[in-house]
Motif scaffolding. Structure first.
Motif, PDB file in Angstrom:
ATOM      1  N   GLU A   1       3.538   9.037   8.082  1.00  0.00           N
ATOM      2  CA  GLU A   1       4.736   9.846   7.788  1.00  0.00           C
ATOM      3  C   GLU A   1       4.716  10.326   6.340  1.00  0.00           C
ATOM      4  OE1 GLU A   1       7.715   7.694  11.051  1.00  0.00           O
ATOM      5  OE2 GLU A   1       7.690   7.011   8.955  1.00  0.00           O
ATOM      6  N   PHE A   2       4.271   9.475   5.416  1.00  0.00           N
ATOM      7  CA  PHE A   2       4.133   9.869   4.013  1.00  0.00           C
ATOM      8  C   PHE A   2       3.107  10.993   3.868  1.00  0.00           C
ATOM      9  CE2 PHE A   2       1.401   9.438   0.287  1.00  0.00           C
ATOM     10  CZ  PHE A   2       2.297   9.637  -0.754  1.00  0.00           C
ATOM     11  N   LEU A   3       1.971  10.879   4.534  1.00  0.00           N
ATOM     12  CA  LEU A   3       0.936  11.896   4.439  1.00  0.00           C
ATOM     13  C   LEU A   3       1.409  13.231   4.995  1.00  0.00           C
ATOM     14  CD1 LEU A   3      -2.137   9.703   5.497  1.00  0.00           C
ATOM     15  CD2 LEU A   3      -1.542  10.446   3.176  1.00  0.00           C
ATOM     16  N   LEU A   4       2.143  13.188   6.110  1.00  0.00           N
ATOM     17  CA  LEU A   4       2.711  14.417   6.660  1.00  0.00           C
ATOM     18  C   LEU A   4       3.704  15.044   5.686  1.00  0.00           C
ATOM     19  CD1 LEU A   4       3.414  13.635  10.435  1.00  0.00           C
ATOM     20  CD2 LEU A   4       1.899  15.403   9.549  1.00  0.00           C
ATOM     21  N   LEU A   5       4.572  14.224   5.139  1.00  0.00           N
ATOM     22  CA  LEU A   5       5.630  14.714   4.250  1.00  0.00           C
ATOM     23  C   LEU A   5       5.044  15.350   3.000  1.00  0.00           C
ATOM     24  CD1 LEU A   5       8.720  14.829   3.684  1.00  0.00           C
ATOM     25  CD2 LEU A   5       8.461  12.622   2.525  1.00  0.00           C
TER      26      LEU A   5
ATOM     27  N   VAL B   1      -2.416  12.530  -2.537  1.00  0.00           N
ATOM     28  CA  VAL B   1      -2.527  11.075  -2.536  1.00  0.00           C
ATOM     29  C   VAL B   1      -2.906  10.603  -1.139  1.00  0.00           C
ATOM     30  CG1 VAL B   1      -1.291   8.904  -2.890  1.00  0.00           C
ATOM     31  CG2 VAL B   1      -0.817  10.871  -4.371  1.00  0.00           C
ATOM     32  N   THR B   2      -3.898   9.744  -1.055  1.00  0.00           N
ATOM     33  CA  THR B   2      -4.320   9.176   0.216  1.00  0.00           C
ATOM     34  C   THR B   2      -4.850   7.774  -0.040  1.00  0.00           C
ATOM     35  OG1 THR B   2      -5.681   9.576   2.198  1.00  0.00           O
ATOM     36  CG2 THR B   2      -6.664  10.136   0.072  1.00  0.00           C
TER      37      THR B   2
ATOM     38  N   PHE C   1      -3.743  14.055   3.637  1.00  0.00           N
ATOM     39  CA  PHE C   1      -4.648  13.822   4.759  1.00  0.00           C
ATOM     40  C   PHE C   1      -4.956  12.332   4.882  1.00  0.00           C
ATOM     41  CE2 PHE C   1      -7.026  14.666   0.932  1.00  0.00           C
ATOM     42  CZ  PHE C   1      -8.011  13.694   0.914  1.00  0.00           C
ATOM     43  N   LEU C   2      -5.370  11.931   6.082  1.00  0.00           N
ATOM     44  CA  LEU C   2      -5.763  10.556   6.347  1.00  0.00           C
ATOM     45  C   LEU C   2      -7.242  10.396   6.006  1.00  0.00           C
ATOM     46  CD1 LEU C   2      -5.223   7.722   7.559  1.00  0.00           C
ATOM     47  CD2 LEU C   2      -5.817   8.692   9.788  1.00  0.00           C
ATOM     48  N   SER C   3      -7.556   9.440   5.168  1.00  0.00           N
ATOM     49  CA  SER C   3      -8.947   9.166   4.788  1.00  0.00           C
ATOM     50  C   SER C   3      -9.486   8.027   5.643  1.00  0.00           C
ATOM     51  CB  SER C   3      -9.029   8.767   3.310  1.00  0.00           C
ATOM     52  OG  SER C   3      -8.607   9.824   2.472  1.00  0.00           O
ATOM     53  N   MET C   4     -10.494   8.306   6.433  1.00  0.00           N
ATOM     54  CA  MET C   4     -11.121   7.281   7.266  1.00  0.00           C
ATOM     55  C   MET C   4     -12.568   7.098   6.842  1.00  0.00           C
ATOM     56  SD  MET C   4      -8.810   6.143   9.395  1.00  0.00           S
ATOM     57  CE  MET C   4      -9.879   5.170  10.450  1.00  0.00           C
ATOM     58  N   ASN C   5     -12.984   5.859   6.686  1.00  0.00           N
ATOM     59  CA  ASN C   5     -14.386   5.542   6.426  1.00  0.00           C
ATOM     60  C   ASN C   5     -15.043   5.213   7.760  1.00  0.00           C
ATOM     61  OD1 ASN C   5     -13.768   5.860   3.748  1.00  0.00           O
ATOM     62  ND2 ASN C   5     -13.918   3.701   3.210  1.00  0.00           N
ATOM     63  N   ILE C   6     -15.781   6.172   8.301  1.00  0.00           N
ATOM     64  CA  ILE C   6     -16.333   6.057   9.652  1.00  0.00           C
ATOM     65  C   ILE C   6     -17.857   6.068   9.570  1.00  0.00           C
ATOM     66  CG2 ILE C   6     -16.443   7.095  11.945  1.00  0.00           C
ATOM     67  CD1 ILE C   6     -13.732   8.327  11.465  1.00  0.00           C
ATOM     68  N   TYR C   7     -18.468   4.981   9.982  1.00  0.00           N
ATOM     69  CA  TYR C   7     -19.920   4.822   9.921  1.00  0.00           C
ATOM     70  C   TYR C   7     -20.490   4.612  11.322  1.00  0.00           C
ATOM     71  CZ  TYR C   7     -19.989   3.978   4.813  1.00  0.00           C
ATOM     72  OH  TYR C   7     -19.899   4.083   3.439  1.00  0.00           O
ATOM     73  N   PRO C   8     -20.950   5.658  12.012  1.00  0.00           N
ATOM     74  CA  PRO C   8     -21.663   5.419  13.270  1.00  0.00           C
ATOM     75  C   PRO C   8     -22.845   4.470  13.117  1.00  0.00           C
ATOM     76  CG  PRO C   8     -21.051   7.722  13.096  1.00  0.00           C
ATOM     77  CD  PRO C   8     -20.715   7.096  11.771  1.00  0.00           C
ATOM     78  N   PHE C   9     -23.443   4.425  11.926  1.00  0.00           N
ATOM     79  CA  PHE C   9     -24.570   3.506  11.693  1.00  0.00           C
ATOM     80  C   PHE C   9     -24.171   2.064  11.995  1.00  0.00           C
ATOM     81  CE2 PHE C   9     -26.614   0.476   8.774  1.00  0.00           C
ATOM     82  CZ  PHE C   9     -27.930   0.577   9.207  1.00  0.00           C
ATOM     83  N   PHE C  10     -23.007   1.643  11.496  1.00  0.00           N
ATOM     84  CA  PHE C  10     -22.609   0.250  11.695  1.00  0.00           C
ATOM     85  C   PHE C  10     -22.170  -0.001  13.134  1.00  0.00           C
ATOM     86  CE2 PHE C  10     -22.009   0.235   6.977  1.00  0.00           C
ATOM     87  CZ  PHE C  10     -23.010  -0.703   6.716  1.00  0.00           C
TER      88      PHE C  10
ATOM     89  N   LEU D   1       0.809  -1.216   0.000  1.00  0.00           N
ATOM     90  CA  LEU D   1       0.000   0.000   0.000  1.00  0.00           C
ATOM     91  C   LEU D   1       0.843   1.268   0.000  1.00  0.00           C
ATOM     92  CD1 LEU D   1      -2.736   1.348   0.028  1.00  0.00           C
ATOM     93  CD2 LEU D   1      -2.855   0.979   2.499  1.00  0.00           C
ATOM     94  N   VAL D   2       1.761   1.402   0.945  1.00  0.00           N
ATOM     95  CA  VAL D   2       2.567   2.629   1.008  1.00  0.00           C
ATOM     96  C   VAL D   2       3.497   2.757  -0.200  1.00  0.00           C
ATOM     97  CG1 VAL D   2       4.262   3.928   2.359  1.00  0.00           C
ATOM     98  CG2 VAL D   2       2.359   2.784   3.524  1.00  0.00           C
TER      99      VAL D   2
END
Length: 563
Positions: A188-192, A154-155, A196-205, A132-133
């Motif tokens: 570290e790659f995202l900072l450099l 890129v994320t 941004f960090l992409s999070m898939n966050i579902y309170p529904f689930f 991935l990285v």
């Protein structure tokens, strides 16, 4: 011990670097196409424009969709599919070809600004975790080679179950199988690269999969509710999304330290508007929560919150965040049957009519944070930064007269106590606006009244002996039955003595009065109570001058589950 010198307030000091105001975030949608009855991309492009939707994510680099979005001004996130990830990681030339063919070929007419490398790889293709990285790095290098690295970030979307021990939020950490091997180099790659960090966050689930009774529906939807307290930090949460976001921030801190946090975007977030649980989910406590009313409440709460700039969390109150609702349409190819809940996440039906009302252009009021909040100084930053925050607050509208030598709140004469007093005064005077309790990390917001901040207007409620024992007893019974803490006046408890009706009534009246934040009318008791402004002492019992009610939404230790 008090400091050797008095705390001097530089009233004219200007410290603009102390205040950071979060900008309003931006709302987008996920344009999924797992269906056989959707309108053509040109019609979808017009639908997005007509509804003021300014960001869209697609799950590939489809030329027909990208051409349809040309000259609309809509920001577009494209995706390297999981099946291409290994080749992109292995060979930089493959990455370069992908970027040329799916990004550069459509710029600048189509406003592509993000490339997602893979989608929920840890969940759907764990065999690709170590690729991935390297794949993200090769895609970024291709953008650099083409002169596009400043315009396109890129994320990779990460499913929330990459975070474990997420309840309470302060325990959040990335799973052991990915923390050091993938997440740390990714962050570290995202900072450099300024991404941004992409999070898939579902309170529904999380609500769907909860242990029965641990998450209230209002807490999951982001509706007003009594809240949940993280006992380790004393931060109070009124939104499951906030709790999950903070668990992610804490997980980052455990890998990078508290000063190197990557901005986080909620790249998939939504609520099912109907359908039934599939066989694998049947019997879950939240299966009945999939409804149009709940989807409308959740998504409108999210839209209103993001567009009003209320993107911070209890732990990171000044964090900015974009969010993408899943999904644009109800998709009949998802799930395992014709009425599966996963087919009912759309804002629109395939005929392009709205499932329910929403507005991306004129947001209403955000339901969080709650109205009552306070600003307290952060002892961890050290005395110099506390003094700077103190000076700024006192010089920019805080009422610091109460902490001058000899004043009612001068003691304790510590920098921390005086700074908390000053930054809270500034915060309250600014209407508790977002960003007015940061002071470059020297302060933070709490949602329960803090005992460490002196109140120059402290008052107490005591019983009026002249009304007689019968009226005192009636008022005592009423106070104990309506929220007063009467445990200390039970036989053998700390304030049972003196065992008189007036003493017990005074304790109960004052407890009720403090728990209701000394509101007007809460120390009357039909004439049996009266307000005093000097601390009363009854026998050996000192009446407290404030009380905090902890009304919490119970949550089990562990994680906010997702699927």
């Amino acid at each position: 011990m008090a400091p050797a010198r008095l705390l001097i307030f530089v009233l004219g000091a200007a410290l603009p670097f102390l205040l950071f105001h979060a900008e309003a975030g931006e709302m987008g949608v996920n344009y999924g196409r797992v269906a056989d009855d959707l309108p053509d991309p040109a019609a979808v492009s017009q639908l997005l424009k007509d509804n003021g939707i300014t960001m869209v994510r697609i799950y590939n680099g489809d030329a027909g969709v990208l051409n349809a979005l040309a000259n609309t001004g809509i920001k577009v996130s494209v995706m390297v599919p999981n099946e291409d990830l290994a080749d992109v990681a292995r060979d930089p030339s493959v990455a370069l070809d992908w970027v040329r063919n799916h990004v550069a070929a459509f710029l600048p007419a189509t406003k592509i600004n993000v490339i997602s490398v893979g989608n929920e790889v840890f969940e759907s293709r764990p065999d690709l975790n170590l690729q991935l990285v390297p794949a993200m790095t090769n895609v970024h290098s291709a953008l650099v080679q083409l002169g596009l690295a400043d315009a396109v970030k890129v994320t990779t979307p990460v499913a929330f179950n990459a975070v474990t021990d997420s309840s309470p939020p302060s325990s959040g950490r990335f799973r052991d199988d990915i923390a050091q091997s993938v997440m740390k180099p990714m962050l570290e790659f995202l900072l450099l690269t300024g991404s941004f960090l992409s999070m898939n966050i579902y309170p529904f689930f999380a609500y769907l999969n909860q242990i029965p009774g641990t998450i209230s529906l209002d807490f999951a939807l982001g509706n007003p509710n009594s809240g949940f307290t993280d006992e380790s930090t004393r931060l109070v949460y009124h939104s499951l999304l906030d709790a999950q976001l903070d668990a992610t921030y804490y997980a980052q801190e455990k890998l990078l330290g508290s000063n190197a946090i990557v901005p986080t975007s909620d790249t998939e977030c939504g609520w099912s508007n109907g359908g039934k649980c599939s066989l694998r989910l049947e019997g879950r406590v939240g299966c009945g929560a999939a409804s149009i009313a709940n989807a409308q409440a959740y998504n409108n709460n999210l839209i209103n919150r993001i567009l009003s700039g209320n993107t911070g969390t209890p732990h990171r109150p000044d964090a900015d965040m974009d969010a993408y609702i899943f999904a644009l349409f109800n998709e009949n190819g998802k799930g395992s049957g014709p009425d599966d809940i996963e087919r009912h996440f759309g804002l629109f039906y395939p005929n392009m009519t709205k499932v329910y009302e929403f507005d991306f252009q004129h947001p209403g009021p955000s339901p969080v944070p709650p109205a009552a909040s306070w600003c307290v100084a952060n002892a961890a930053v050290g005395e110099d930064r506390l003094q700077a925050a103190l000076d700024f607050a006192c010089g920019h509208g805080a009422d610091c007269s109460g902490i001058q030598p000899g004043a009612v709140c001068f003691e304790p004469n510590t920098r921390l106590a005086h700074a908390s007093y000053a930054v809270n005064s500034y915060y309250q005077n600014q209407g508790r606006a977002s960003g007015t309790c940061d002071f470059a990390g020297a302060a933070f917001v709490v949602f329960q009244e803090p005992a460490e901040i002196c109140d120059p207007n402290a008052s107490w409620c005591v019983a009026n002996a002249e009304v007689g024992d019968d009226r005192l007893q009636a008022a005592l019974d009423w106070a104990c039955g309506h929220g007063a803490d009467c445990g200390p006046i039970q036989p053998g408890a700390s304030c049972f003595e003196p065992n008189t009706r007036v003493a017990h009534a005074s304790y109960a009246f004052n407890s009720y009065y403090q728990r209701n934040h000394r509101a007007s009318g809460t120390c009357d008791f039909a004439g049996a109570g009266t307000v005093v402004f000097k601390a009363p002492k009854i026998g050996n019992c000192v009446l407290p001058w404030r009380a905090v009610i902890e009304e919490t939404t119970s949550m089990s230790n562990g994680s906010y589950a997702s699927i």
